[in-house]
Design a protein around this motif. Structure first.
Motif, PDB file in Angstrom:
ATOM      1  N   HIS A  70       0.829  -1.209   0.000  1.00  0.00           N
ATOM      2  CA  HIS A  70       0.000   0.000   0.000  1.00  0.00           C
ATOM      3  C   HIS A  70       0.863   1.257   0.000  1.00  0.00           C
ATOM      4  O   HIS A  70       0.645   2.174  -0.809  1.00  0.00           O
ATOM      5  CB  HIS A  70      -0.920  -0.011   1.226  1.00  0.00           C
ATOM      6  N   TRP A  71       1.855   1.327   0.871  1.00  0.00           N
ATOM      7  CA  TRP A  71       2.687   2.523   0.973  1.00  0.00           C
ATOM      8  C   TRP A  71       3.579   2.717  -0.246  1.00  0.00           C
ATOM      9  O   TRP A  71       3.697   3.825  -0.768  1.00  0.00           O
ATOM     10  CB  TRP A  71       3.536   2.459   2.242  1.00  0.00           C
ATOM     11  N   THR A  73       3.208   1.658  -3.363  1.00  0.00           N
ATOM     12  CA  THR A  73       2.438   2.067  -4.546  1.00  0.00           C
ATOM     13  C   THR A  73       1.874   3.474  -4.378  1.00  0.00           C
ATOM     14  O   THR A  73       1.787   4.232  -5.347  1.00  0.00           O
ATOM     15  CB  THR A  73       1.291   1.079  -4.810  1.00  0.00           C
ATOM     16  N   PHE A  74       1.515   3.854  -3.153  1.00  0.00           N
ATOM     17  CA  PHE A  74       1.001   5.208  -2.932  1.00  0.00           C
ATOM     18  C   PHE A  74       2.081   6.245  -3.220  1.00  0.00           C
ATOM     19  O   PHE A  74       1.829   7.248  -3.906  1.00  0.00           O
ATOM     20  CB  PHE A  74       0.496   5.368  -1.498  1.00  0.00           C
ATOM     21  N   PHE A  90      -6.222   6.366  -4.233  1.00  0.00           N
ATOM     22  CA  PHE A  90      -6.283   5.652  -2.961  1.00  0.00           C
ATOM     23  C   PHE A  90      -7.707   5.608  -2.418  1.00  0.00           C
ATOM     24  O   PHE A  90      -8.101   4.637  -1.760  1.00  0.00           O
ATOM     25  CB  PHE A  90      -5.351   6.327  -1.946  1.00  0.00           C
ATOM     26  N   PHE A  93     -10.347   2.657  -2.091  1.00  0.00           N
ATOM     27  CA  PHE A  93     -10.357   1.578  -1.096  1.00  0.00           C
ATOM     28  C   PHE A  93     -11.764   1.297  -0.590  1.00  0.00           C
ATOM     29  O   PHE A  93     -12.107   0.153  -0.270  1.00  0.00           O
ATOM     30  CB  PHE A  93      -9.422   1.905   0.072  1.00  0.00           C
ATOM     31  N   SER A 153      -2.751   0.945  -4.599  1.00  0.00           N
ATOM     32  CA  SER A 153      -2.616   1.366  -3.209  1.00  0.00           C
ATOM     33  C   SER A 153      -3.946   1.233  -2.478  1.00  0.00           C
ATOM     34  O   SER A 153      -4.002   0.751  -1.341  1.00  0.00           O
ATOM     35  CB  SER A 153      -2.129   2.818  -3.147  1.00  0.00           C
ATOM     36  N   SER A 156      -4.751  -2.629  -2.014  1.00  0.00           N
ATOM     37  CA  SER A 156      -3.967  -3.276  -0.959  1.00  0.00           C
ATOM     38  C   SER A 156      -4.387  -2.781   0.420  1.00  0.00           C
ATOM     39  O   SER A 156      -4.415  -3.552   1.390  1.00  0.00           O
ATOM     40  CB  SER A 156      -2.467  -3.038  -1.178  1.00  0.00           C
ATOM     41  N   PHE A 157      -4.750  -1.496   0.518  1.00  0.00           N
ATOM     42  CA  PHE A 157      -5.230  -0.971   1.795  1.00  0.00           C
ATOM     43  C   PHE A 157      -6.564  -1.613   2.169  1.00  0.00           C
ATOM     44  O   PHE A 157      -6.799  -1.963   3.327  1.00  0.00           O
ATOM     45  CB  PHE A 157      -5.386   0.548   1.723  1.00  0.00           C
TER      46      PHE A 157
END
Length: 294
Positions: A70-71, A73-74, A90, A93, A153, A156-157
């Motif tokens: 997550h981090w 890709t963000f 993001f 999500f 991101s 995944s989050f």
């Protein structure tokens, strides 16, 4: 602030993720005792010490890897697409959580709460907003690549959020966050350590801010706020994150969003805020007393 700091830190996404995790671990180790002294520690129901077992260890590992994805890709999204594109990507999500929960319910019949029509409506509206934001369909386009990273991101989050809610809900959330950050730091060390010497002092200072304030302190404050606020109300505030990020990027870096980005962003934010607000209002209504048929 996360998106803004991702722009200010002169390092790749691997280094940013590693540094954020290291300083977050330090913060999440120091802050809880301070909250205890101030009388704002989490309630007893969330303080389950849950001894570390092999099963719990695998859960921390899995959720930590999802957090790392997550981090990374963000921050890739911030570096390539800009703060507005990254934060709005993001924001997907919320829709991904609905889809993941639906898939779980379909695979494991009766596992979890049924997806409501309002959840599906939010998913549809968010999808329309994301379609508007998509710059082009050319993967070679840097902004489009950044937007896709923002979507990953968000995915995944969402996966981590569902995983946490189903398999780590009984553990103190601050302890969960600290252990997840330990996993992130260990996983990212191999990618980040070789280039740490090239990171400037200024970037290290911003990494401290990112790890301590935007991760450790913010998580501790969020947990503490749940003593006074319903989770829906807290979620309502968090749903406005893209607004803060876009306005700040506009003022600080002259990242002027396009008309399509603004329109898509308003649709996404409106969907999240509207659903969160309606759920918050629903929880305020008194539950009618029911008499037993017996």
């Amino acid at each position: 602030m996360t998106g803004i700091l991702g722009t200010l830190i002169d390092a790749d996404s691997n280094v940013i993720t590693f540094g954020r995790a290291v300083f977050a671990v330090l913060a999440l180790t120091i802050i809880p005792p301070l909250l205890t002294k101030l009388g704002t520690e989490p309630t007893a129901s969330t303080q389950n010490s849950a001894p570390l077992t092999t099963q719990l260890g695998w859960r921390y590992l899995t959720s930590g890897v999802l957090l790392a994805i997550h981090w990374v890709t963000f921050f890739v999204s911030v570096k390539t697409g800009g703060v507005a594109i990254a934060t709005l990507g993001f924001s997907s999500f919320a829709a991904f959580i609905t889809l993941i929960e639906w898939i779980i319910i379909r695979i494991f019949a009766g596992s979890g709460i049924a997806i409501s029509r309002s959840d599906w409506l939010r998913t549809l509206v968010v999808t329309v907003g994301l379609a508007l934001i998509t710059p082009t369909l050319e993967l070679a386009d840097e902004v489009t690549y950044g937007f896709i990273m923002g979507l990953i991101s968000g995915l995944s989050f969402a996966a981590m959020a569902v995983f946490n809610s189903r398999l780590l809900a009984s553990v103190n959330p601050i302890r969960v966050a600290r252990n997840q950050n330990v996993v992130v730091a260990v996983v990212m060390a191999a990618f980040a350590v070789p280039t740490l010497a090239t990171v400037s002092i200024t970037s290290w200072l911003w990494l401290v801010v990112l790890g301590v304030f935007c991760t450790g302190l913010s998580h501790a404050l969020f947990v503490s706020s749940l003593k006074k606020l319903r989770v829906n109300v807290a979620g309502l505030v968090i749903a406005l994150e893209p607004v803060y990020a876009i306005v700040a990027a506009w003022l600080l870096f002259a990242e002027v969003p396009t008309t399509r980005t603004i329109a898509g962003g308003l649709i996404i934010i409106g969907a999240m805020v509207g659903v969160s607000y309606s759920k918050a209002r629903a929880t305020e209504k008194p539950v009618p007393q029911q008499t037993s048929p017996l």
